[in-house]
Design an enzyme around this catalytic site. Structure first.
Site, short mmCIF file in Angstrom:
data_model
loop_
_atom_site.label_atom_id
_atom_site.label_comp_id
_atom_site.label_asym_id
_atom_site.label_seq_id
_atom_site.Cartn_x
_atom_site.Cartn_y
_atom_site.Cartn_z
N ASN A 299 0.82 -1.23 0.00
CA ASN A 299 0.00 0.00 0.00
C ASN A 299 0.84 1.27 0.00
O ASN A 299 0.53 2.23 -0.68
CB ASN A 299 -1.03 -0.01 1.13
N GLU B 104 3.60 -3.84 12.68
CA GLU B 104 2.74 -2.70 12.35
C GLU B 104 1.56 -3.27 11.56
O GLU B 104 1.70 -3.57 10.39
CB GLU B 104 3.50 -1.69 11.50
N CYS C 105 -3.60 1.92 6.62
CA CYS C 105 -3.97 1.38 7.93
C CYS C 105 -4.49 2.48 8.85
O CYS C 105 -5.25 2.21 9.78
CB CYS C 105 -2.79 0.64 8.55
P1 NAD Z 1 -2.37 -10.41 3.31
O1 NAD Z 1 -2.63 -10.56 4.73
O2 NAD Z 1 -2.45 -11.60 2.42
O3 NAD Z 1 -0.90 -9.80 3.05
C1 NAD Z 1 -0.44 -8.62 3.66
C2 NAD Z 1 1.06 -8.51 3.33
O4 NAD Z 1 1.75 -9.55 3.96
C3 NAD Z 1 1.39 -8.64 1.84
O5 NAD Z 1 2.41 -7.71 1.54
C4 NAD Z 1 1.91 -10.07 1.68
O6 NAD Z 1 2.90 -10.16 0.68
C5 NAD Z 1 2.51 -10.34 3.03
N1 NAD Z 1 2.38 -11.72 3.46
C6 NAD Z 1 1.30 -12.51 3.37
N2 NAD Z 1 1.55 -13.72 3.90
C7 NAD Z 1 2.83 -13.69 4.33
C8 NAD Z 1 3.67 -14.64 4.97
N3 NAD Z 1 3.25 -15.84 5.33
N4 NAD Z 1 4.94 -14.26 5.25
C9 NAD Z 1 5.39 -13.03 4.93
N5 NAD Z 1 4.63 -12.09 4.34
C10 NAD Z 1 3.37 -12.43 4.05
O7 NAD Z 1 -3.35 -9.32 2.82
P2 NAD Z 1 -3.47 -8.52 1.48
O8 NAD Z 1 -4.64 -9.00 0.71
O9 NAD Z 1 -2.17 -8.37 0.76
O10 NAD Z 1 -3.80 -7.14 2.15
C11 NAD Z 1 -5.07 -6.93 2.73
C12 NAD Z 1 -5.01 -6.69 4.18
O11 NAD Z 1 -3.71 -6.47 4.64
C13 NAD Z 1 -5.77 -5.43 4.51
O12 NAD Z 1 -7.07 -5.76 4.86
C14 NAD Z 1 -5.00 -4.81 5.63
O13 NAD Z 1 -5.56 -5.21 6.84
C15 NAD Z 1 -3.68 -5.42 5.61
N6 NAD Z 1 -2.59 -4.51 5.26
C16 NAD Z 1 -2.16 -3.66 6.21
C17 NAD Z 1 -1.14 -2.80 5.92
C18 NAD Z 1 -0.62 -1.84 6.94
O14 NAD Z 1 -0.09 -0.80 6.56
N7 NAD Z 1 -0.71 -2.14 8.22
C19 NAD Z 1 -0.57 -2.81 4.67
C20 NAD Z 1 -1.03 -3.70 3.70
C21 NAD Z 1 -2.04 -4.57 4.03
#
Ligand code: NAD
Length: 475
Positions: free
Chosen positions: A151, A249, A283
């Site tokens: 993001n 985070e 977030c």
């Molecule tokens: P997701 O939970 O699948 O992935 C979130 C991030 O984590 C991605 O960059 C992904 O590459 C990474 N990831 C996923 N599984 C992992 C693993 N096992 N090991 C290491 N990294 C891993 O979700 P998404 O569909 O990519 O994003 C949607 C949700 O993620 C949103 O609803 C939001 O809550 C959250 N999000 C939060 C932030 C933040 O700034 N806190 C940023 C991006 C996404």
């Protein structure tokens, strides 16, 4: 090299040794913009070996010089601002103005981490008796494994590079495979500025395989992650099994309280900009709008007006106010949340659907009459959706605002000083905006309460998550 988004290991920009890769899509078109390399286990071993060497080399560089190098990387990013912003918009979708602001913010973080490096101190204590004195030393924690999302693909990584490199650590970063170019541009600036090639690595792959390999690897001393709560829990559990410190985070679901004494149109003008920034994929984004009865109608009308007029389009078009969502997964998730609310009886006052048939566009959306059982009141929308929830009883509203597992940010709009104080104190969140929304400049520590994470990033304590202490008793 046939791969557009390579791995960076020991200063070499290269494909994965097993040849695996995946397409990176432009969210405005859905078309591939190139392939991102996947690291094999052998590649990860190589990154770990290099990082151990890079740690020795980089921690031998004086903190003062580390400050100079990080400032140099910041200057390089600023010099390349437009080109780097274009890379970000093409892979993430946000309007160019937002991408430029993010590159600038990333440079500020690098600079800040370098400035704080120059302030690293230890302390000395007099011992309990005349023959004894004590030194408290600060050391880099070791090799850092960082996992960063799509993001804010550059800024959220820059925070981690700034803290880790400022402290004297080496770092292996696994960015999101969906936005690889932004971290590659960041690392290019760091290497060009003089960070030793072995001290920074970028790897991509299947996220669970890469984190599953790096977290328990003996060379890795510290884990840092930005992303969703469910993934954060998985990574924290894996780190706990090998007793490694983590910084998390995670997500938020920010209550945004608009009280009856404010000008509802002005509040809506301000909040529409905050809501639709980065298409709501922040977030810290305002996500649950608690609006006091007296101003509800006017506030809602103005939010609806904005949502309908907001210019949605390709982020490279200067007229665009909001780009596409970053990926198809987000379009599906946001659509499901809106459909769930609609089926349960919510009114879709604006938007409420996908736009067009290519790219990942979703209309700025306002929901009213949202019933208590709607999923969007519990799950972070992470999209351009504003559910408006009227309130008249402050205590009941506060209970709802504090009632989720999220504790990242909350916002209060009122000019009543007593109410500001009361609400700010009652809100169980790591950051609160009073007539303001929160962004993250490097000079403040940001961290979530409850399941939104632990540890902070930024502030004068930006290096602390990447440091350990040693006390030496001298006789
Ligand atoms: P997701 O939970 O699948 O992935 C979130 C991030 O984590 C991605 O960059 C992904 O590459 C990474 N990831 C996923 N599984 C992992 C693993 N096992 N090991 C290491 N990294 C891993 O979700 P998404 O569909 O990519 O994003 C949607 C949700 O993620 C949103 O609803 C939001 O809550 C959250 N999000 C939060 C932030 C933040 O700034 N806190 C940023 C991006 C996404």
């Amino acid at each position: 090299m046939t791969i557009e988004f390579p791995l960076v290991i020991d200063g070499r920009w290269r494909e994965g040794s097993a040849g695996a890769c995946e397409d990176v899509l432009n969210p405005a078109t859905g078309d591939s913009i190139g392939k991102v390399a996947h690291a094999s286990m052998a590649d990860l071993d190589e990154a770990l070996d290099a990082a151990s060497r890079g740690l020795r080399e980089w921690q031998a560089v004086t903190p003062w010089q580390r400050g100079t190098v990080l400032k140099g990387a910041a200057d390089r990013l600023r010099a390349d601002l437009d080109a780097v912003a274009r890379i970000m918009t093409r892979e993430q979708g946000k309007p160019l103005a937002e991408a430029r602001a993010e590159v600038t913010r990333s440079a500020e973080f690098l600079e800040w981490g370098g400035e704080q490096a120059r302030r690293i101190t230890g302390r000395t204590l007099q011992g309990r008796d005349a023959g004894n004195s004590i030194l408290v030393e600060t050391h880099p924690v070791g090799v850092v494994a960082a996992f960063t999302p799509w993001n804010f693909p550059m800024a959220l990584a820059a925070k981690k590079f700034a803290g880790a490199l400022g402290a004297g650590c080496s770092i292996i970063c696994k960015p999101s495979e969906e936005t690889p170019g932004s971290v590659l541009a960041l690392v290019r600036a760091l290497l060009d500025a003089g960070v030793p090639p072995a001290a920074v690595a970028v790897v991509f792959g299947r996220p669970e395989e890469v984190s599953g390999y790096l977290i328990p690897a003996p060379a890795v001393a510290k884990i840092t992650f930005t992303g969703s709560i469910p993934v954060g829990k998985l990574l924290a559990a894996a780190a706990g099994r090998v007793m490694k410190p983590v910084t998390m985070e995670l997500g938020g679901h920010a209550p945004t309280i608009v009280c009856g004494d404010v000008d509802p149109e002005k509040a809506a003008d301000f909040l529409a900009r905050a809501k639709f920034a980065n298409a709501g994929q922040i977030c810290l984004s305002p996500t649950r709008f608690f609006v006091e009865e007296g101003v509800r109608e006017r506030f809602t009308a103005r939010m609806v007006e904005h949502a309908k007029a907001w210019r949605v389009g390709d982020g490279t078009d200067p007229q665009t106010q909001m780009g596409p969502l970053a990926n198809e997964r987000r379009v599906q998730a946001v659509s499901q949340l809106v459909e769930d609310a609609r089926t349960r009886g919510a009114t879709v006052a604006a938007g409420g659907g996908r736009i067009g048939n290519h790219g990942f566009f979703y209309a700025p959306t306002v929901l009213t009459d949202v019933p208590g059982g709607a999923e969007i009141l519990r799950s972070e929308p992470f999209g351009p959706v504003a559910p408006i929830l009227p309130f008249s009883d402050e205590a009941a509203m506060l209970e709802q605002a504090n009632g989720l597992e999220f504790g990242l940010s909350a916002y209060v709009f009122t000019h009543d000083a007593a109410r500001q104080r009361r609400l700010k104190d009652a809100l169980q969140f790591g950051s609160v905006g009073l007539n303001d929304v929160v962004t993250h400049p490097p000079e403040v520590p940001l961290g979530g309460w409850k399941e939104s994470g632990y540890g902070t990033e930024g502030g004068t304590e930006i290096l602390a998550p990447y440091q350990k202490t040693k006390f030496v008793s001298i006789r």
